[in-house]
Scaffold this motif. Structure first.
Motif, PDB file in Angstrom:
ATOM      1  N   GLY A  31     -63.418  -8.232 -18.674  1.00 34.91           N
ATOM      2  CA  GLY A  31     -62.382  -7.743 -18.107  1.00 34.91           C
ATOM      3  C   GLY A  31     -61.864  -6.768 -19.216  1.00 34.91           C
ATOM      4  O   GLY A  31     -61.399  -5.528 -18.768  1.00 34.91           O
ATOM      5  N   ALA A  34     -64.020  -3.628 -19.400  1.00 37.18           N
ATOM      6  CA  ALA A  34     -63.855  -2.893 -18.090  1.00 37.18           C
ATOM      7  C   ALA A  34     -62.521  -2.124 -18.004  1.00 37.18           C
ATOM      8  O   ALA A  34     -62.465  -0.923 -17.582  1.00 37.18           O
ATOM      9  N   LYS A  35     -61.297  -2.660 -18.451  1.00 36.08           N
ATOM     10  CA  LYS A  35     -60.034  -2.073 -18.539  1.00 36.08           C
ATOM     11  C   LYS A  35     -60.283  -0.719 -19.230  1.00 36.08           C
ATOM     12  O   LYS A  35     -59.520   0.193 -19.005  1.00 36.08           O
ATOM     13  N   TYR A  37     -62.546   0.922 -20.266  1.00 36.66           N
ATOM     14  CA  TYR A  37     -63.339   1.882 -19.700  1.00 36.66           C
ATOM     15  C   TYR A  37     -62.452   2.433 -18.631  1.00 36.66           C
ATOM     16  O   TYR A  37     -62.933   4.072 -18.495  1.00 36.66           O
ATOM     17  N   ALA A  38     -62.032   1.823 -17.802  1.00 36.54           N
ATOM     18  CA  ALA A  38     -61.194   2.461 -16.916  1.00 36.54           C
ATOM     19  C   ALA A  38     -60.197   3.332 -17.252  1.00 36.54           C
ATOM     20  O   ALA A  38     -59.884   4.663 -16.622  1.00 36.54           O
TER      21      ALA A  38
END
Length: 80
Positions: A31, A34-35, A37-38
């Motif tokens: 997670g 992913a955060k 990257y976002a």
């Protein structure tokens, strides 16, 4: 590892040529990756749209875009 470590039945092992495979029930939480990257992608989109200043915050992953400084407030966990 030592013969004792390799004999530990909690972590079964197998050999595939020169590769030692330990089979465990490990899990990973991606997670945070992913955060991050976002947040990076959101800043890229804003740059592409010629937005001059922006702050993107995704649950603690914080990124700023722009030449001028921006004020960021930090919550005191003792006084939410």
């Amino acid at each position: 590892g030592t013969p004792e470590q390799l004999a530990d039945t909690r972590f079964p092992i197998a050999f595939d040529g020169d590769i030692l495979i330990k089979q465990t029930r490990a899990s990973m939480d991606l997670g945070g990756i992913a955060k991050g990257y976002a947040v990076d992608r959101a800043i890229e989109v804003m740059r592409a749209l010629a937005i001059e200043r922006a702050v993107v915050n995704a649950g603690g992953d914080l990124r700023h875009h722009g030449a001028r400084p921006m004020t960021v407030q930090v919550r005191d966990p003792r006084n939410a």
